[in-house]
Design a protein around this motif. Structure first.
Motif, PDB file in Angstrom:
ATOM      1  N   ARG A  50      27.638  82.076  39.977  1.00 31.64           N
ATOM      2  CA  ARG A  50      28.537  80.975  39.051  1.00 31.64           C
ATOM      3  C   ARG A  50      29.754  80.386  39.935  1.00 31.64           C
ATOM      4  O   ARG A  50      30.011  80.619  41.028  1.00 31.64           O
ATOM      5  CB  ARG A  50      29.379  81.870  38.156  1.00 31.64           C
ATOM      6  CG  ARG A  50      28.673  82.499  36.957  1.00 31.64           C
ATOM      7  CD  ARG A  50      29.456  83.189  36.026  1.00 31.64           C
ATOM      8  NE  ARG A  50      30.003  84.311  36.409  1.00 31.64           N
ATOM      9  CZ  ARG A  50      31.264  84.633  36.415  1.00 31.64           C
ATOM     10  NH1 ARG A  50      32.237  83.275  36.423  1.00 31.64           N
ATOM     11  NH2 ARG A  50      32.017  85.543  37.114  1.00 31.64           N
ATOM     12  N   LEU A  51      29.891  79.111  39.657  1.00 36.66           N
ATOM     13  CA  LEU A  51      30.708  78.242  40.393  1.00 36.66           C
ATOM     14  C   LEU A  51      32.184  78.784  40.667  1.00 36.66           C
ATOM     15  O   LEU A  51      32.660  78.514  41.859  1.00 36.66           O
ATOM     16  CB  LEU A  51      30.815  76.831  39.514  1.00 36.66           C
ATOM     17  CG  LEU A  51      31.700  75.743  40.379  1.00 36.66           C
ATOM     18  CD1 LEU A  51      31.291  75.615  41.826  1.00 36.66           C
ATOM     19  CD2 LEU A  51      31.845  74.556  39.498  1.00 36.66           C
ATOM     20  N   TRP A  72      26.527  74.292  45.764  1.00 35.63           N
ATOM     21  CA  TRP A  72      26.386  74.907  44.871  1.00 35.63           C
ATOM     22  C   TRP A  72      25.751  73.943  43.822  1.00 35.63           C
ATOM     23  O   TRP A  72      24.715  74.164  43.425  1.00 35.63           O
ATOM     24  CB  TRP A  72      27.634  75.354  44.006  1.00 35.63           C
ATOM     25  CG  TRP A  72      27.376  76.347  42.479  1.00 35.63           C
ATOM     26  CD1 TRP A  72      26.965  77.380  42.371  1.00 35.63           C
ATOM     27  CD2 TRP A  72      27.342  75.303  41.425  1.00 35.63           C
ATOM     28  NE1 TRP A  72      26.968  77.595  41.173  1.00 35.63           N
ATOM     29  CE2 TRP A  72      27.151  76.297  40.452  1.00 35.63           C
ATOM     30  CE3 TRP A  72      27.733  74.060  41.092  1.00 35.63           C
ATOM     31  CZ2 TRP A  72      27.192  75.947  39.074  1.00 35.63           C
ATOM     32  CZ3 TRP A  72      27.966  73.816  39.650  1.00 35.63           C
ATOM     33  CH2 TRP A  72      27.581  74.738  38.646  1.00 35.63           C
ATOM     34  N   ARG A  73      26.227  72.898  43.631  1.00 35.55           N
ATOM     35  CA  ARG A  73      25.413  71.711  42.781  1.00 35.55           C
ATOM     36  C   ARG A  73      24.127  71.366  43.324  1.00 35.55           C
ATOM     37  O   ARG A  73      23.302  71.119  42.547  1.00 35.55           O
ATOM     38  CB  ARG A  73      26.415  70.220  42.923  1.00 35.55           C
ATOM     39  CG  ARG A  73      27.566  70.384  41.863  1.00 35.55           C
ATOM     40  CD  ARG A  73      28.627  69.333  42.359  1.00 35.55           C
ATOM     41  NE  ARG A  73      29.703  69.352  41.440  1.00 35.55           N
ATOM     42  CZ  ARG A  73      30.699  69.155  41.599  1.00 35.55           C
ATOM     43  NH1 ARG A  73      30.988  68.255  42.574  1.00 35.55           N
ATOM     44  NH2 ARG A  73      31.863  68.977  40.569  1.00 35.55           N
ATOM     45  N   ARG A 111      22.621  66.390  38.570  1.00 29.31           N
ATOM     46  CA  ARG A 111      23.189  66.315  39.968  1.00 29.31           C
ATOM     47  C   ARG A 111      24.624  67.147  40.333  1.00 29.31           C
ATOM     48  O   ARG A 111      24.693  67.501  41.351  1.00 29.31           O
ATOM     49  CB  ARG A 111      22.963  64.978  40.595  1.00 29.31           C
ATOM     50  CG  ARG A 111      21.693  64.344  40.596  1.00 29.31           C
ATOM     51  CD  ARG A 111      21.738  63.279  41.456  1.00 29.31           C
ATOM     52  NE  ARG A 111      22.412  61.962  40.657  1.00 29.31           N
ATOM     53  CZ  ARG A 111      23.359  61.080  41.018  1.00 29.31           C
ATOM     54  NH1 ARG A 111      24.259  61.888  41.816  1.00 29.31           N
ATOM     55  NH2 ARG A 111      23.870  60.389  40.232  1.00 29.31           N
ATOM     56  N   ALA A 112      25.185  67.162  39.272  1.00 33.30           N
ATOM     57  CA  ALA A 112      26.562  67.936  39.520  1.00 33.30           C
ATOM     58  C   ALA A 112      26.353  69.210  39.021  1.00 33.30           C
ATOM     59  O   ALA A 112      27.438  70.102  39.088  1.00 33.30           O
ATOM     60  CB  ALA A 112      27.608  67.057  38.339  1.00 33.30           C
ATOM     61  N   VAL A 156      35.296  65.109  37.256  1.00 32.08           N
ATOM     62  CA  VAL A 156      34.579  66.350  37.051  1.00 32.08           C
ATOM     63  C   VAL A 156      33.528  66.427  38.074  1.00 32.08           C
ATOM     64  O   VAL A 156      33.390  67.401  38.869  1.00 32.08           O
ATOM     65  CB  VAL A 156      34.319  66.783  35.570  1.00 32.08           C
ATOM     66  CG1 VAL A 156      33.782  68.066  35.680  1.00 32.08           C
ATOM     67  CG2 VAL A 156      35.659  66.827  34.854  1.00 32.08           C
ATOM     68  N   CYS A 157      32.813  65.459  38.078  1.00 28.54           N
ATOM     69  CA  CYS A 157      31.476  65.343  38.850  1.00 28.54           C
ATOM     70  C   CYS A 157      31.934  65.048  40.149  1.00 28.54           C
ATOM     71  O   CYS A 157      30.923  65.028  41.245  1.00 28.54           O
ATOM     72  CB  CYS A 157      30.537  64.524  38.371  1.00 28.54           C
ATOM     73  SG  CYS A 157      29.860  65.061  36.541  1.00 28.54           S
ATOM     74  N   GLU A 158      33.174  64.825  40.727  1.00 34.99           N
ATOM     75  CA  GLU A 158      33.499  64.322  41.846  1.00 34.99           C
ATOM     76  C   GLU A 158      32.912  63.172  42.512  1.00 34.99           C
ATOM     77  O   GLU A 158      32.337  63.079  43.679  1.00 34.99           O
ATOM     78  CB  GLU A 158      33.693  65.342  42.786  1.00 34.99           C
ATOM     79  CG  GLU A 158      34.564  66.554  42.504  1.00 34.99           C
ATOM     80  CD  GLU A 158      34.409  67.867  43.756  1.00 34.99           C
ATOM     81  OE1 GLU A 158      33.301  68.216  44.376  1.00 34.99           O
ATOM     82  OE2 GLU A 158      35.601  68.650  43.709  1.00 34.99           O
ATOM     83  N   VAL A 159      32.584  62.298  41.690  1.00 31.47           N
ATOM     84  CA  VAL A 159      32.096  60.774  42.150  1.00 31.47           C
ATOM     85  C   VAL A 159      32.907  60.220  42.814  1.00 31.47           C
ATOM     86  O   VAL A 159      34.245  59.961  42.514  1.00 31.47           O
ATOM     87  CB  VAL A 159      31.675  60.216  40.997  1.00 31.47           C
ATOM     88  CG1 VAL A 159      31.154  58.674  41.402  1.00 31.47           C
ATOM     89  CG2 VAL A 159      30.736  60.824  40.261  1.00 31.47           C
TER      90      VAL A 159
END
Length: 275
Positions: A50-51, A72-73, A111-112, A156-159
């Motif tokens: 888990r993350l 992890w992603r 992808r996230a 949240v996806c850290e773009v």
């Protein structure tokens, strides 16, 4: 050991960071909320941890949490890449409609790392910024995210910030197309209704009609029905007056209209005579 190369890379990175920090698992467990067995399983490479476990592992070792999330992603994306549910990646500059925008966000979600929706909601800050129900409907292709929700999802996806402007421009094009499509649908519906009632006589529903007594309004409706028997306008008027009659039956305190009767008997008489 799994065939997932990205998962093997994550496991090797975790073991390397623990060796560099020189920490036994028992001491790491005291620094985190996870057990020794959980931390140990994270480095076996047999399944994706888990993350939260990966992030706690990196913090305990003093390693980069962002790098841990990136690995992890990649492992999660590699695990689901062969699935039929993973959409193809789309160029943001080619997005022009809501469907393309939803597909692009669906790909970004994969992808996230396909993070659980409740975890996405929590990381977005809660307070309704990115509800998991809205995310579920978006992933099912039923709705678009608002611009505020899009920004929360990108965060949240850290773009990277350098890419967020392109995402927002793509969203604006899709949202504009969504508005045009809805406007066209309303015009088509209005045109269809206009063709149905173009030759039908209209019933006066203005202020004078609103001041009619129940008997007068029933007679007016009867006259309209004789001119347009079972027509579209008659049916629409019947339904409207029926709602108004039900509303009028409720007790009201008014000096101007101390007591209003119901025109339901007159309405029923009209349609019974047409049967």
């Amino acid at each position: 050991m799994t065939d997932n190369g990205a998962l093997r890379k994550l496991a090797v990175w975790l073991r390397t960071e623990r060796q560099r920090a020189g920490l036994p698992y028992r001491e790491m467990a005291q620094l985190t909320v996870h057990s020794v067995a959980t931390l140990s399983r994270a480095t076996t490479g047999e399944r994706i941890p888990r993350l939260q476990v990966v992030e706690a592992y990196a913090r305990a070792c003093g390693a980069s949490v962002k790098q841990a999330r990136t690995l992890w992603r990649a492992a999660r994306y590699a695990e689901h890449r062969g699935s039929d549910h993973v959409p193809t990646r789309r160029a943001l500059a080619k997005i022009r409609d809501p469907h393309s925008m939803i597909c692009a966000l669906h790909d970004l979600y994969h992808r996230a790392g396909l993070m659980p929706l409740d975890e996405i909601e929590r990381r977005a800050g809660g307070n309704g910024r990115l509800p998991r129900k809205t995310m579920r409907r978006m992933l099912d292709g039923q709705t678009m995210l608002s611009i505020r929700q899009l920004r929360a999802f990108l965060s949240v996806c850290e773009v990277p910030e350098t890419e967020q402007a392109a995402w927002e421009m793509a969203w604006q094009r899709a949202w504009r197309r969504r508005g045009l499509d809805r406007q066209q649908e309303r015009q088509d519906d209005a045109g269809q209704e206009g063709r149905l009632v173009s030759d039908a006589p209209l019933l006066d529903l203005g202020p004078r009609n609103q001041r009619m007594s129940p008997e007068q309004r029933g007679n007016s409706l009867l006259a309209n029905h004789r001119a347009d028997p079972m027509g579209v306008v008659g049916r629409m008027t019947y339904e409207r007056l029926k709602r108004e009659s039900a509303h009028a039956e409720r007790p009201r305190r008014s000096r101007r209209h101390p007591k209003r009767g119901s025109i339901q008997p007159e309405l029923d008489l009209v349609w019974e005579s047409a049967a």
